[in-house]
Design an enzyme around this catalytic site. Structure first.
Site, PDB file in Angstrom:
ATOM      1  N   ASP A  93      -3.173   1.188  -0.044  1.00 52.12           N
ATOM      2  CA  ASP A  93      -2.419   1.820   1.032  1.00 52.12           C
ATOM      3  C   ASP A  93      -1.502   2.854   0.381  1.00 52.12           C
ATOM      4  O   ASP A  93      -1.489   3.014  -0.851  1.00 52.12           O
ATOM      5  CB  ASP A  93      -1.641   0.763   1.828  1.00 52.12           C
ATOM      6  CG  ASP A  93      -1.378   1.184   3.272  1.00 52.12           C
ATOM      7  OD1 ASP A  93      -1.435   2.394   3.561  1.00 52.12           O
ATOM      8  OD2 ASP A  93      -1.102   0.306   4.117  1.00 52.12           O
ATOM      9  N   HIS A  98       5.876  -0.512   5.380  1.00 56.96           N
ATOM     10  CA  HIS A  98       6.305   0.867   5.202  1.00 56.96           C
ATOM     11  C   HIS A  98       7.763   0.921   4.734  1.00 56.96           C
ATOM     12  O   HIS A  98       8.138   1.845   4.007  1.00 56.96           O
ATOM     13  CB  HIS A  98       6.185   1.650   6.525  1.00 56.96           C
ATOM     14  CG  HIS A  98       4.776   1.886   6.950  1.00 56.96           C
ATOM     15  ND1 HIS A  98       4.042   0.956   7.639  1.00 56.96           N
ATOM     16  CD2 HIS A  98       3.963   2.961   6.779  1.00 56.96           C
ATOM     17  CE1 HIS A  98       2.836   1.441   7.886  1.00 56.96           C
ATOM     18  NE2 HIS A  98       2.761   2.652   7.382  1.00 56.96           N
TER      19      HIS A  98
END
Length: 355
Positions: free
Chosen positions: A250, A180
């Protein structure tokens, strides 16, 4: 026909700008987050509003795994992190399988009762004790245990009428950096990855409806993260492992996706590499640029894979679910993994009955 882009929304109901965005032909799915949830009644209205925008309806998805990654709390059963089922396995194999089956059913049935079509679960990553972003989201360190417990969760989702999505192929448990916020790297050779982290994907076979790729670079295989790699998607996942379901990137707003360029370049690269769907979260301007600029051609294979993600049944409504014997039995079967009896979701849902 709906398209390959998965977008999010800002709040508890749709704005006019969001309604326009969701009408774009490249949008195929909406992903919800905790910010989109206030109550079970509000969630049901929001999902109904999204479904009414298009024909066929856009699918509504969420990351709702249990544990710390459970977007909806008040009014939903607090299912434990998947590591709890792995610990139970070490004490009672069959009891763990029964509890994992119950977890999948409870997760899926409660989501379906409020209009959500798909949860991105189960996690198939191995618990190597290295990745903080995975941590207790993983079932176990042993890929055989992960496969068997994930299979039970997937079967529970099926009983609730919901598809499953294994993640994060080929494995995020070894890489220490959080994709992330940084570039995650796994230096191991391909054989080692497939024998351990990749094994659940091979063993689960046609039991997987979808797979989400990891924003991790495996330099022994490809210089690009798996979600942008034709070798990982086409040659290994689909060719070598024989996977036939839908492939998701993702979130392209994550730092681990930046190696492919900006979000438009990333979306185009992921689709070109073989992803069926690309996620764009937390950046509406970026989503609009992707919708305006990405080139995509609909194929029969995409339609077939997307169709597998649609709910298999209408699902019980909230009131019916509370009185369902199967649901009550599932709550009971969850108890060994909880360490106590789970609080039935319906005890927090009176407002829905009056709405």
């Amino acid at each position: 026909m709906n398209g390959p882009v998965v977008v999010d929304i800002d709040g508890l109901q749709l704005t006019q700008v969001e309604r326009t965005r969701l009408g774009h032909p490249l949008v195929g799915m909406v992903i919800l987050f905790s910010r989109n949830f206030e109550s079970t009644a509000q969630l049901a209205r929001l999902c109904s509003e999204i479904h009414a925008l298009r024909d066929p309806p856009l699918l509504v998805a969420v990351d709702h795994e249990g544990g710390r990654v459970q977007r909806f709390r008040r009014g939903f059963t607090h299912v434990p992190a998947m590591a709890a089922f792995g610990r139970l396995w070490d004490q009672d194999v069959l009891g763990a399988c029964r509890a994992a089956l119950a977890a999948g059913y409870v997760l899926g049935a409660e989501l379906r009762a409020h209009g959500v079509d798909l949860t991105f679960a189960p996690v198939l990553d191995l618990d190597w004790g290295r990745s903080s972003v995975i941590g207790d989201r993983a079932f176990h360190a042993d890929p055989r245990v992960v496969s068997l417990l994930a299979n039970q969760v997937g079967y529970g989702l099926t009983l609730a009428g919901m598809s499953n999505c294994g993640k994060h192929f080929p494995g995020h448990g070894w890489a220490q950096a959080d994709s992330h916020v940084g570039i995650s790297t796994d230096e191991r050779p391909l054989e080692a990855i497939l024998q351990a982290d990749g094994a659940p994907y091979a063993w689960l076979g046609i039991g997987l409806d979808a797979v989400m790729l990891a924003h991790v670079v495996y330099p022994s295989v490809d210089e690009l993260p798996a979600g942008f790699s034709a070798r990982w998607i086409g040659e290994i996942l689909r060719g070598q492992l024989g996977f036939t379901g839908a492939v998701f990137s993702d979130d392209l707003s994550m730092q681990g996706a930046r190696v492919a360029g900006d979000v438009v370049q990333g979306a185009q690269a992921a689709l070109a590499a073989g992803c069926d769907f690309v996620l764009l979260c937390n950046d509406a301007d970026a989503a609009d640029r992707v919708l305006d600029q990405v080139q995509w051609t609909h194929t029969g294979q995409f339609a077939e894979r997307a169709a597998r993600l649609a709910p298999r049944t209408g699902g019980l409504n909230a009131a019916s679910l509370l009185h369902s014997e199967r649901y009550r039995c599932a709550l009971r079967d969850l108890r060994p993994a909880m360490g106590r009896g789970p609080e039935p979701a319906g005890r927090e849902r009176p407002a829905l009955h009056r709405s």
